[in-house]
Design an enzyme around this catalytic site. Structure first.
Site: not given
Length: 476
Positions: A453, A42
């Site tokens: 948002h 990894c």
């Protein structure tokens, strides 16, 4: 006399070092042995270096089209050696963090090749000599290595595995053929297409990404083709040969034999357990399909010896290995489990995986739980909520509008059982869905969360609203 440990871990990748951290934190005398570099595949040859190159190549690609954002640049170029240097620095920094964490935890780090002997004895061979250790419990976390498919010409000089490609400093990738359309294949295709290579993917199965949801695979294939990557599925590679004009890959597709010329060929046909030198002549553990056989508690056929991560038959993902390492140590220590790999929600009979699967293409792909096809296979009735990211505010701003969010709910209870997300930041967003599945949350409960948002995450709210519309706007 051999030094004794409560837990001896073989393999220094995410599964091994996570288990070591956990064991030391629970007061267990712990050692970890690694024959190559700490961090395993990894950190050194997989997740970290690949994502570093993905980031670097995406920066170059972004500047190619920056005019749409009102940004001008007279000349854009890239230096592949500098990209590789950046990747190496990233790997080195991450590996340093792991090493310091191990030392701070009080874990003994042993460099060398570990071989298991009878009586839970571990022999470690290093340049300085041979040492022996004894342990109450041994955890095998030796990971996996690239598969070299049985193809004539696979050993030619210009035919590379992902390991060799990641170590390359020189550019010779104007034309790159990738054999294998799994995660490794599509991520490398994304990197080199962004660097203006002519990339071809040859995949033997019906579509890319194997077990991934068919719709997700279709969207990815269309996006790759839109970017100029040639994708040939249901193709069988017959041979690779070297000619004056370069490497020639010969394959069969649609009933005819075809050829493609490349400067380099990447073998991305998967990985297999790395068991080299692991067992002495006096130790034999049960195997199944080339993997170490384990039970549901990750116990091998030999008492006191466990196996986790890629060396078993499970999902070959770093976070899976880390979770399994934590689970095994907690089991050994006799403490309450703090992690789940799967869950069966109340009132259901289907086991749901809570392991996120992430693919770092553009757009990113992430999934968790089960697909509609899998639900049908379990005779589970489901209802879905879907949202196209083309109308999402953040997607409009970034001009990344090709994705979607697909949520799957059990029909009667409204419990979420699966999610597939295709959009920028999907690999970050999927954690919310994994948490929801792990805790058996319903659509109503998910709607209680306010999502900021403008964000890509607003698409989750929109997908849930679409689910309600499919139910006739009925609240459960």
């Amino acid at each position: 006399m051999a030094k004794h440990y409560d837990i001896f871990i073989i393999g220094g990748g995410p599964g091994g070092y996570t288990a070591a951290f956990k064991a030391a934190g629970l007061g267990l005398k712990t050692a970890i042995a690694e024959k190559e570099k700490l961090g395993g595949t990894c950190v050194n040859k997989g997740c970290i270096p690949t994502k570093a190159l993905l980031h670097a190549s995406s920066m170059f690609a972004a500047f190619q089209s920056c005019d749409v954002f009102g940004v001008s640049a007279d000349f854009i170029s890239f230096d592949f050696k500098k990209m590789q240097d950046y990747k190496k620095r990233s790997v080195k920094e991450y590996r340093k963090e792991v090493r310091e964490s191990i030392e701070n935890a009080g874990v003994d780090y042993i460099e060398g090749t570990a071989t298991i002997r009878r009586g839970r004895t571990v022999e470690v061979n290093s340049p300085s000599g041979k040492d022996y250790y004894e342990a109450d419990h041994i955890i095998i976390a030796t990971g996996a290595k690239p598969v070299i498919p049985d193809i004539p010409g696979a050993m030619l000089l210009g035919v590379l595995t992902s390991d060799r490609l990641l170590a390359s400093d020189t550019w010779n990738y104007d034309r790159l053929t990738i054999i294998g359309g799994g995660v490794i294949g599509v991520e490398f295709a994304t990197i080199f297409q962004a660097l203006c290579s002519h990339v071809t993917i040859i995949e033997s199965r019906e579509h890319l990404l194997g077990p991934m949801d068919n719709e997700v695979s279709e969207v990815l294939e269309n996006e790759l083709r839109r970017k100029g990557i040639a994708v040939q599925c249901e193709a069988k590679v017959l041979e690779i040969r070297e000619e004056e004009q370069g490497l020639i890959c010969v394959y069969e597709a649609d009933g005819e034999v075809r050829t493609i010329r490349s400067g380099q060929i990447l073998l991305a046909a998967g990985r297999k357990p790395n068991l080299d030198g692991l067992f002495g002549r006096d130790v034999s553990l049960a195997m199944e399909d080339g993997c170490l056989k384990t039970d549901s508690e990750f116990r091998t056929s030999e008492p006191g010896i466990y196996a986790i991560g890629d060396v078993t038959a499970g999902k070959m993902l770093a976070h899976v290995a880390a979770a399994e390492g934590t689970y095994v140590v907690e089991k050994i220590a006799g403490v309450h489990h703090t992690i789940r790999l799967s869950v069966v929600p109340n009132g259901m009979f289907v086991e749901l995986p809570v392991v996120p699967g992430c693919i770092y293409t553009e757009p990113e792909i992430a999934s968790v739980g089960i697909t509609v096809e899998e639900a049908k296979a379990h005779n589970m009735k489901v209802r879905c909520g879907r949202y196209s990211m083309s109308g999402n505010g953040k997607s409009i701003i970034t001009r990344e509008q090709s994705g979607f969010i697909h949520l799957i709910f059990e029909e009667y209870s409204g419990t979420i059982v699966g999610a597939q997300i295709v959009c920028p930041r999907a690999t970050d967003m999927i954690s919310e869905m994994a948490t929801a599945i792990a805790n058996g949350l319903t659509a109503d409960q998910l709607m209680l969360a306010m999502r900021a948002h403008p964000t890509y995450s607003e698409g989750i709210t929109a997908a849930i609203e679409n689910y309600y519309e499919a139910k006739g706007d009925e609240r459960l």
